[in-house]
Motif scaffolding. Structure first.
Motif, PDB file in Angstrom:
ATOM      1  N   GLU A   1       0.815  -1.206   0.000  1.00 13.96           N
ATOM      2  CA  GLU A   1       0.000   0.000   0.000  1.00 13.96           C
ATOM      3  C   GLU A   1       0.853   1.263   0.000  1.00 13.96           C
ATOM      4  O   GLU A   1       1.989   1.285   0.496  1.00 13.96           O
ATOM      5  CB  GLU A   1      -0.939   0.018   1.214  1.00 13.96           C
ATOM      6  CG  GLU A   1      -0.259   0.120   2.554  1.00 13.96           C
ATOM      7  CD  GLU A   1      -1.235   0.281   3.701  1.00 13.96           C
ATOM      8  OE1 GLU A   1      -2.452   0.226   3.490  1.00 13.96           O
ATOM      9  OE2 GLU A   1      -0.756   0.474   4.840  1.00 13.96           O
TER      10      GLU A   1
ATOM     11  N   ALA B   1      -0.912   8.943   2.439  1.00 13.05           N
ATOM     12  CA  ALA B   1      -2.087   8.141   2.736  1.00 13.05           C
ATOM     13  C   ALA B   1      -2.772   8.729   3.972  1.00 13.05           C
ATOM     14  O   ALA B   1      -2.108   9.262   4.859  1.00 13.05           O
ATOM     15  CB  ALA B   1      -1.685   6.699   2.997  1.00 13.05           C
ATOM     16  N   ASP B   2      -4.083   8.612   4.010  1.00  8.88           N
ATOM     17  CA  ASP B   2      -4.826   9.159   5.150  1.00  8.88           C
ATOM     18  C   ASP B   2      -4.361   8.553   6.472  1.00  8.88           C
ATOM     19  O   ASP B   2      -4.354   9.213   7.506  1.00  8.88           O
ATOM     20  CB  ASP B   2      -6.329   8.897   4.967  1.00  8.88           C
ATOM     21  CG  ASP B   2      -6.942   9.774   3.890  1.00  8.88           C
ATOM     22  OD1 ASP B   2      -8.041   9.446   3.423  1.00  8.88           O
ATOM     23  OD2 ASP B   2      -6.310  10.785   3.502  1.00  8.88           O
ATOM     24  N   SER B   3      -3.952   7.303   6.420  1.00  7.68           N
ATOM     25  CA  SER B   3      -3.575   6.588   7.642  1.00  7.68           C
ATOM     26  C   SER B   3      -2.303   7.124   8.284  1.00  7.68           C
ATOM     27  O   SER B   3      -2.049   6.866   9.464  1.00  7.68           O
ATOM     28  CB  SER B   3      -3.413   5.098   7.346  1.00  7.68           C
ATOM     29  OG  SER B   3      -2.420   4.892   6.363  1.00  7.68           O
ATOM     30  N   VAL B   4      -1.497   7.865   7.517  1.00  3.77           N
ATOM     31  CA  VAL B   4      -0.228   8.370   8.057  1.00  3.77           C
ATOM     32  C   VAL B   4      -0.158   9.892   8.070  1.00  3.77           C
ATOM     33  O   VAL B   4       0.805  10.456   8.609  1.00  3.77           O
ATOM     34  CB  VAL B   4       0.978   7.808   7.282  1.00  3.77           C
ATOM     35  CG1 VAL B   4       0.917   6.286   7.223  1.00  3.77           C
ATOM     36  CG2 VAL B   4       1.085   8.407   5.885  1.00  3.77           C
ATOM     37  N   LYS B   5      -1.157  10.541   7.500  1.00  5.74           N
ATOM     38  CA  LYS B   5      -1.148  11.992   7.403  1.00  5.74           C
ATOM     39  C   LYS B   5      -1.055  12.615   8.793  1.00  5.74           C
ATOM     40  O   LYS B   5      -1.778  12.241   9.713  1.00  5.74           O
ATOM     41  CB  LYS B   5      -2.418  12.454   6.683  1.00  5.74           C
ATOM     42  CG  LYS B   5      -2.313  13.799   6.025  1.00  5.74           C
ATOM     43  CD  LYS B   5      -3.527  14.075   5.153  1.00  5.74           C
ATOM     44  CE  LYS B   5      -3.568  13.180   3.944  1.00  5.74           C
ATOM     45  NZ  LYS B   5      -4.708  13.479   3.043  1.00  5.74           N
TER      46      LYS B   5
ATOM     47  N   LYS C   1       2.313   3.327  15.425  1.00  6.61           N
ATOM     48  CA  LYS C   1       1.294   2.435  15.956  1.00  6.61           C
ATOM     49  C   LYS C   1       1.615   1.004  15.546  1.00  6.61           C
ATOM     50  O   LYS C   1       2.290   0.792  14.525  1.00  6.61           O
ATOM     51  CB  LYS C   1      -0.072   2.814  15.386  1.00  6.61           C
ATOM     52  CG  LYS C   1      -0.471   4.262  15.590  1.00  6.61           C
ATOM     53  CD  LYS C   1      -1.766   4.565  14.860  1.00  6.61           C
ATOM     54  CE  LYS C   1      -2.157   6.029  15.017  1.00  6.61           C
ATOM     55  NZ  LYS C   1      -3.432   6.328  14.291  1.00  6.61           N
TER      56      LYS C   1
ATOM     57  N   GLU D   1      -0.121  -1.005  13.983  1.00  8.16           N
ATOM     58  CA  GLU D   1      -0.606  -1.236  12.625  1.00  8.16           C
ATOM     59  C   GLU D   1       0.308  -0.642  11.559  1.00  8.16           C
ATOM     60  O   GLU D   1       0.091  -0.860  10.360  1.00  8.16           O
ATOM     61  CB  GLU D   1      -2.032  -0.698  12.445  1.00  8.16           C
ATOM     62  CG  GLU D   1      -2.226   0.729  12.899  1.00  8.16           C
ATOM     63  CD  GLU D   1      -2.801   0.821  14.304  1.00  8.16           C
ATOM     64  OE1 GLU D   1      -2.319   0.078  15.202  1.00  8.16           O
ATOM     65  OE2 GLU D   1      -3.706   1.660  14.505  1.00  8.16           O
ATOM     66  N   ASP D   2       1.346   0.087  11.958  1.00  9.18           N
ATOM     67  CA  ASP D   2       2.351   0.560  11.013  1.00  9.18           C
ATOM     68  C   ASP D   2       3.406  -0.507  10.736  1.00  9.18           C
ATOM     69  O   ASP D   2       4.273  -0.311   9.881  1.00  9.18           O
ATOM     70  CB  ASP D   2       3.055   1.817  11.544  1.00  9.18           C
ATOM     71  CG  ASP D   2       2.118   3.013  11.646  1.00  9.18           C
ATOM     72  OD1 ASP D   2       2.208   3.734  12.660  1.00  9.18           O
ATOM     73  OD2 ASP D   2       1.315   3.221  10.716  1.00  9.18           O
TER      74      ASP D   2
END
Length: 122
Positions: A46, A61-65, A87, A89-90
């Protein structure tokens, strides 16, 4: 072609920080937009972030912004990914890649590094 080698991965506790670096060799580094991607076990690769040839434009990506920052130094042929507030999940293998234009699509990137493992413990 450009050859890419990532470094800086490792094990970090949740909330911690890591800085990944990608060193390029071969063709002119400043000809390429550069991206960072990641792949967790059992998941597809991703998009994480990307930076334009001159560094003036970035995508995330929104998840890391707000937590990750991508930067490049064309004089040193390097692109870095500063990762904060990590996190669990990273956790993934992180890859840098080169493309002819700024993109979030994996398929637009033709040259890839071998990856570096990032593990975030809870």
């Amino acid at each position: 072609q450009v050859q890419l080698v990532e470094s800086g991965g490792g094990l970090v506790q949740s909330g911690g920080s890591l800085r990944l670096s990608c060193a390029a060799s071969g063709r002119t580094f400043s000809d390429y937009a550069m991206g960072w991607f990641r792949q967790a076990p059992g998941k597809e690769r991703e998009f994480v972030g990307a930076i334009s040839w001159g560094g003036g434009s970035t995508l995330y990506a929104d998840s890391v912004k707000g937590r990750f920052t991508i930067s490049r130094d064309n004089a040193k042929n390097t692109v870095d990914l500063e990762m904060n507030s990590l996190k669990p999940e990273d956790t993934a293998v992180y890859y840098c890649a080169a493309a002819s234009w700024l993109s979030t699509k994996t398929s637009d990137y033709r040259n890839w590094g071998q990856g570096t493992q990032v593990t975030v413990s809870s």
